[in-house]
Design an enzyme around this catalytic site. Structure first.
Site, PDB file in Angstrom:
ATOM      1  N   SER A 229       0.844  -1.181   0.000  1.00 42.81           N
ATOM      2  CA  SER A 229       0.000   0.000   0.000  1.00 42.81           C
ATOM      3  C   SER A 229       0.885   1.239   0.000  1.00 42.81           C
ATOM      4  O   SER A 229       2.060   1.177   0.379  1.00 42.81           O
ATOM      5  CB  SER A 229      -0.909   0.002   1.236  1.00 42.81           C
ATOM      6  OG  SER A 229      -1.592   1.234   1.372  1.00 42.81           O
TER       7      SER A 229
ATOM      8  N   TYR B 206      -1.839  -0.517  10.738  1.00 43.59           N
ATOM      9  CA  TYR B 206      -1.881  -0.879   9.319  1.00 43.59           C
ATOM     10  C   TYR B 206      -0.647  -0.359   8.589  1.00 43.59           C
ATOM     11  O   TYR B 206       0.004  -1.096   7.834  1.00 43.59           O
ATOM     12  CB  TYR B 206      -3.155  -0.307   8.688  1.00 43.59           C
ATOM     13  CG  TYR B 206      -3.339  -0.640   7.234  1.00 43.59           C
ATOM     14  CD1 TYR B 206      -3.805  -1.889   6.827  1.00 43.59           C
ATOM     15  CD2 TYR B 206      -3.053   0.301   6.235  1.00 43.59           C
ATOM     16  CE1 TYR B 206      -3.982  -2.200   5.499  1.00 43.59           C
ATOM     17  CE2 TYR B 206      -3.232   0.007   4.898  1.00 43.59           C
ATOM     18  CZ  TYR B 206      -3.703  -1.245   4.535  1.00 43.59           C
ATOM     19  OH  TYR B 206      -3.865  -1.546   3.194  1.00 43.59           O
TER      20      TYR B 206
END
Length: 413
Positions: A236, A249
């Site tokens: 990501s 995250y």
């Protein structure tokens, strides 16, 4: 006769004394690094200062030349790689066929994993999917097979290495050796750090990065043996920059990016150049069950079909790093160029709230003991549902409902 014997004894004693003195002197010389004795144990005074100095200068010159040659060769190689990349940009990157590959996609029961399985199936790739959602697996298998592809699904919790290794053996027996591994599965909590239960933090790391170690260790040996393979990491942009409400995250995705880069370098050092790795770093993706409700500005959230097409293209072109959208690569360079005030200000404006409609940070999440399992009790879930029902949501719901497991706010890709 006695006089003769006395002279011999004196001579031997004198010789022994001279030898002892010579040995002590040589030892001192060696310790000081001035000279070395010859084969007869005699040190030549003229060589005391000349030989070591000459050897030292030769070594310095050799080291200097070696470093210069290494730097020159590095620069030449860099120019070659840059020219090659410019050529590919102008005339297109060579693309490999994937119709003879056997691909494993983790988290293939829905979202991006399902879209990747569908595309690979249409290309003739044998597709294997792992997921914890049995219903989602069945739906993905049906979609791929209806499109004329080959697909098999297995219920596997990739956060548990024992399940990964066991399922890997089953796949080798039933399908064959995996040649394309796509580590796609991911989870997100979307809470401020102090509001995130410990077990969700552990779950984020277990799924988002630790599972990559287990799947890679399970399938890489056969890739090395067959001198063929590709490992794709769906990371990501949150693996390059920090975002509020995504501390766990972001940390796990930073680790995933580092995993890919270190693995690629290690494979090159070991000479396994036919095993490629690709790291995919997209911005927030719509309709995958993770960031459907994210509040992002300036950069639009991504269409999952476009991302799936870009992932397949990156794998076929053996790209090392695919940032989606591509222009954000330029912005990433600003992170190490400008002061933190500039970088932090940009990030706060780019993503004002990563989880505005997720589990509100004001809700007190029931504490979970460190030694408890990741499953919550029925009472905890009921209490959470009651608190969530009291929260006023916007009139327009997100494009896809956030999928929540019984682990108090965890969202699964």
């Amino acid at each position: 006769m006695y006089a003769h014997m006395y002279l011999q004894i004196q001579f031997c004693a004198e010789m022994e004394k001279n030898n002892n003195e010579l040995s002590a002197e040589n030892a001192q010389i060696l310790a000081n690094g001035h000279a070395h004795p010859n084969a007869n144990g005699v040190v030549h005074p003229k060589k005391k200062a000349v030989a070591p100095a000459a050897n030292g200068w030769r070594q310095v010159l050799w080291n200097t030349w070696d470093a210069f040659a290494d730097v020159a060769w590095f620069i030449i190689c860099c120019i070659g790689y840059i020219l090659q990349d410019l050529y590919y940009i102008a005339f297109g990157y060579p693309e490999k066929e994937l119709n003879t590959d056997i691909a494993l996609i983790t988290g293939g029961g829905n979202g991006l994993g399902r879209l990747l399985a569908e595309r690979l199936g249409k290309m003739g790739t044998k597709v294997v999917i792992w997921d914890i959602n049995k219903k989602g697996i069945a739906e993905t298998v049906q979609i791929v097979e209806e499109a004329g592809g080959y697909c098999k699904g297995y219920v596997v919790d990739i956060s548990k290495k024992e399940e990964v290794y066991k399922a890997a053996d089953v796949i080798r027996d039933e399908v064959g050796d995996i040649t394309l591994l796509i580590n796609n599965a991911g989870v997100v909590s979307g809470l401020h750090l102090l509001d995130t239960p410990d077990h969700l933090i552990e779950r984020s790391f277990n799924v988002n990065v630790m599972a990559h170690f287990w799947t890679t260790k399970a399938f890489l040996p056969k890739m090395i043996e067959n001198d063929r393979g590709h490992i794709a990491t769906i990371a990501s942009l949150a693996g390059h920059v920090g975002i509020s409400k995504l501390v766990d995250y972001c940390a796990s995705k930073f680790a995933a990016v580092g995993f890919d880069e270190a693995l690629r370098l290690e494979l090159e050092v070991l000479g396994h150049t036919n095993i490629r790795t690709t790291c995919i770093c997209p911005f927030f993706i719509q309709a995958t069950g993770m960031f459907d409700d994210v509040n992002a500005r300036w950069v639009p959230t991504l269409n999952p079909n476009d991302v799936a097409d870009r992932v397949i293209a990156a794998i076929r072109k053996n790209e090392k790093l695919a940032v989606i959208p591509g222009f954000l690569k330029v912005l990433l360079s600003f992170k190490w160029t400008f002061p933190w005030g500039c970088v932090g200000g940009l990030l706060k404006r780019l993503v004002p709230d990563a989880s505005p409609h997720g589990l509100p940070s004001s809700i007190a999440v029931p504490a979970v003991p460190l030694n408890s399992s990741s499953k919550s009790t029925a009472a905890d879930i009921a209490a959470l549902d009651a608190e969530l029902s009291s929260v006023t949501l916007p009139a327009k719901p997100p494009s896809m409902l956030i999928q929540r497991t019984p682990s108090l706010g965890e969202r699964v890709l």
